[in-house]
Design an enzyme around this catalytic site. Structure first.
Site, PDB file in Angstrom:
ATOM      1  N   CYS A 219       0.824  -1.223   0.000  1.00 34.47           N
ATOM      2  CA  CYS A 219       0.000   0.000   0.000  1.00 34.47           C
ATOM      3  C   CYS A 219       0.854   1.268   0.000  1.00 34.47           C
ATOM      4  O   CYS A 219       0.329   2.373  -0.134  1.00 34.47           O
ATOM      5  CB  CYS A 219      -0.963   0.009   1.182  1.00 34.47           C
ATOM      6  SG  CYS A 219      -2.240  -1.248   1.026  1.00 34.47           S
TER       7      CYS A 219
ATOM      8  N   HIS B  36     -11.714  10.717  -8.998  1.00 36.36           N
ATOM      9  CA  HIS B  36     -10.616  10.734  -9.965  1.00 36.36           C
ATOM     10  C   HIS B  36      -9.485  11.668  -9.526  1.00 36.36           C
ATOM     11  O   HIS B  36      -9.011  12.506 -10.301  1.00 36.36           O
ATOM     12  CB  HIS B  36     -11.127  11.083 -11.370  1.00 36.36           C
ATOM     13  CG  HIS B  36     -11.869   9.951 -11.988  1.00 36.36           C
ATOM     14  ND1 HIS B  36     -13.175   9.657 -11.667  1.00 36.36           N
ATOM     15  CD2 HIS B  36     -11.469   9.007 -12.878  1.00 36.36           C
ATOM     16  CE1 HIS B  36     -13.561   8.590 -12.349  1.00 36.36           C
ATOM     17  NE2 HIS B  36     -12.547   8.162 -13.084  1.00 36.36           N
TER      18      HIS B  36
ATOM     19  N   GLU C 209     -13.392   0.671   1.312  1.00 38.69           N
ATOM     20  CA  GLU C 209     -12.252   0.806   0.400  1.00 38.69           C
ATOM     21  C   GLU C 209     -12.157  -0.379  -0.553  1.00 38.69           C
ATOM     22  O   GLU C 209     -11.797  -0.225  -1.718  1.00 38.69           O
ATOM     23  CB  GLU C 209     -10.963   0.926   1.220  1.00 38.69           C
ATOM     24  CG  GLU C 209      -9.728   1.128   0.384  1.00 38.69           C
ATOM     25  CD  GLU C 209      -8.470   1.193   1.222  1.00 38.69           C
ATOM     26  OE1 GLU C 209      -8.007   2.312   1.468  1.00 38.69           O
ATOM     27  OE2 GLU C 209      -7.968   0.123   1.619  1.00 38.69           O
TER      28      GLU C 209
END
Length: 136
Positions: A36, A77, A124
């Protein structure tokens, strides 16, 4: 996205829930985050719970469009690490949920009838989510 979310105990007359999603990338700038720590993306699913005792002059607790706009205009985005709200912070799901809560709460504080943000549920991945309820 029909899902049941953790409930918040409250005594308000009205409760509104808004579901939405956004796509964004982030990375956790710390080697302890493992993979991550590399830039990667998610399609986040968010549910915002708002409650209050009074409606506005249109009969709304809050306009669904306003909540969606606040979240999508900020997060959709984007590279979350670059957002001013999260600059110099670890953009974990926990902090993203808190940031969404704070943004919604700030908007609600400008409304005459004073609805309250009770929780933000932020998924998530299909198997990982956070619930943030703020300090009251």
């Amino acid at each position: 996205m029909q899902q049941l979310y953790p409930q918040v105990d409250h005594n308000f007359v009205y409760e509104l829930n808004k579901d939405m999603n956004f796509s964004a990338a982030h990375y956790i700038p710390d080697a302890r985050a493992g993979v991550c720590s590399r830039t990667h993306g998610h399609t986040y699913f968010v549910n915002v719970t708002i409650a209050g005792n009074n409606l506005d002059d249109m009969g709304f607790l809050v306009n669904f469009r306003d909540i969606k706009t606040i979240i999508n205009d900020t997060f959709d985005h984007t590279l979350i690490n670059d957002l001013p709200e999260l600059k110099d912070k670890m953009p974990s799901t926990e902090l993203v949920a808190k940031t969404i809560f704070d943004m919604i709460d700030n908007h609600l504080s400008t409304l005459v009838h004073q609805p309250k943000c009770l929780q933000v549920f932020l998924r998530e991945t299909p198997t990982s989510y956070v619930v943030y309820r703020g300090v009251r």
